[in-house]
Write a protein that holds these residues in place. Structure first.
Motif, short mmCIF file in Angstrom:
data_model
loop_
_atom_site.label_atom_id
_atom_site.label_comp_id
_atom_site.label_asym_id
_atom_site.label_seq_id
_atom_site.Cartn_x
_atom_site.Cartn_y
_atom_site.Cartn_z
N GLN A 74 0.82 -1.21 0.00
CA GLN A 74 0.00 0.00 0.00
C GLN A 74 0.86 1.26 0.00
O GLN A 74 0.55 2.23 -0.68
N VAL A 75 1.96 1.24 0.74
CA VAL A 75 2.87 2.39 0.75
C VAL A 75 3.43 2.63 -0.66
O VAL A 75 3.52 3.77 -1.13
N ASP A 76 3.80 1.56 -1.37
CA ASP A 76 4.30 1.68 -2.74
C ASP A 76 3.23 2.26 -3.67
O ASP A 76 3.52 3.13 -4.49
N VAL A 77 2.00 1.78 -3.55
CA VAL A 77 0.90 2.30 -4.38
C VAL A 77 0.67 3.78 -4.08
O VAL A 77 0.52 4.60 -5.00
N ASN A 78 0.68 4.15 -2.81
CA ASN A 78 0.48 5.55 -2.44
C ASN A 78 1.58 6.44 -3.03
O ASN A 78 1.31 7.55 -3.47
N GLU A 79 2.81 5.96 -3.02
CA GLU A 79 3.92 6.75 -3.58
C GLU A 79 3.75 6.93 -5.09
O GLU A 79 3.97 8.01 -5.62
N GLN A 80 3.34 5.89 -5.79
CA GLN A 80 3.09 6.00 -7.22
C GLN A 80 1.96 6.99 -7.49
O GLN A 80 2.06 7.82 -8.41
N ASP A 81 0.89 6.92 -6.70
CA ASP A 81 -0.22 7.86 -6.86
C ASP A 81 0.24 9.29 -6.60
O ASP A 81 -0.14 10.21 -7.31
N ARG A 82 1.04 9.47 -5.55
CA ARG A 82 1.51 10.82 -5.21
C ARG A 82 2.28 11.43 -6.36
O ARG A 82 2.07 12.60 -6.71
N ARG A 83 3.16 10.66 -6.99
CA ARG A 83 3.94 11.19 -8.11
C ARG A 83 3.05 11.62 -9.26
O ARG A 83 3.28 12.66 -9.88
N MET A 84 2.01 10.83 -9.55
CA MET A 84 1.10 11.19 -10.64
C MET A 84 0.30 12.43 -10.29
O MET A 84 0.17 13.35 -11.10
N VAL A 85 -0.22 12.49 -9.08
CA VAL A 85 -1.06 13.61 -8.68
C VAL A 85 -0.26 14.89 -8.60
O VAL A 85 -0.69 15.94 -9.08
N GLU A 86 0.92 14.85 -8.00
CA GLU A 86 1.71 16.06 -7.86
C GLU A 86 2.26 16.55 -9.19
O GLU A 86 2.57 17.71 -9.34
N GLY A 87 2.36 15.68 -10.18
CA GLY A 87 2.83 16.08 -11.50
C GLY A 87 1.72 16.62 -12.38
O GLY A 87 1.98 17.19 -13.44
N ALA A 88 0.46 16.46 -11.96
CA ALA A 88 -0.68 16.91 -12.76
C ALA A 88 -1.00 18.36 -12.45
O ALA A 88 -0.78 18.83 -11.34
N PRO A 89 -1.54 19.10 -13.44
CA PRO A 89 -1.95 20.47 -13.16
C PRO A 89 -3.13 20.48 -12.20
O PRO A 89 -3.92 19.54 -12.14
#
Length: 118
Positions: A74-89
């Motif tokens: 779950q921590v790995d999934v959250n990190e992947q999600d964070r990278r996508m969300v923070e890179g989006a406008p």
């Protein structure tokens, strides 16, 4: 309780602080052959571009197994999600987000079904 500048303690006033904040709770239930997993995300805005997210995750299977691998995944999934969300406008929220969307089928505009064609 308040810590004074000289290091002494003061017990005047309430010993708690109430913080009012908007928050959203998102619920996700994953159904597997071995059982269900439940994920609750509690999201509270910190600023116009940041949110604080609290996660509660539970399951009704594998209760006798160590949870380390399950938590690490779950921590790995959250990190992947964070990278996508923070890179989006940033996207508009609330009514602004809905302003450009067509009305749902059967919706009324100004109280009249025929006004949908406007």
């Amino acid at each position: 309780m308040t810590i004074q500048q000289d290091g002494s303690l003061s017990f005047e006033g309430p010993d708690y602080v109430e913080v009012l904040s908007d928050y959203t709770i998102a619920e996700l239930i994953l159904h597997f052959p071995r059982g269900d997993e439940f994920i609750f995300d509690i999201v509270s805005p910190v600023s116009s571009g940041r949110c604080r997210v609290f996660m509660w995750k539970t399951r009704d299977h594998g209760l006798g197994e160590a949870a380390d691998e399950w938590i690490r995944f779950q921590v790995d999934v959250n990190e992947q999600d964070r990278r996508m969300v923070e890179g989006a406008p940033l996207q508009p929220a609330g009514r602004q987000a809905l302003a450009g969307l067509p009305p749902p089928p059967g919706a009324l505009r100004n109280g009249r079904p025929d006004a949908l064609a406007d």
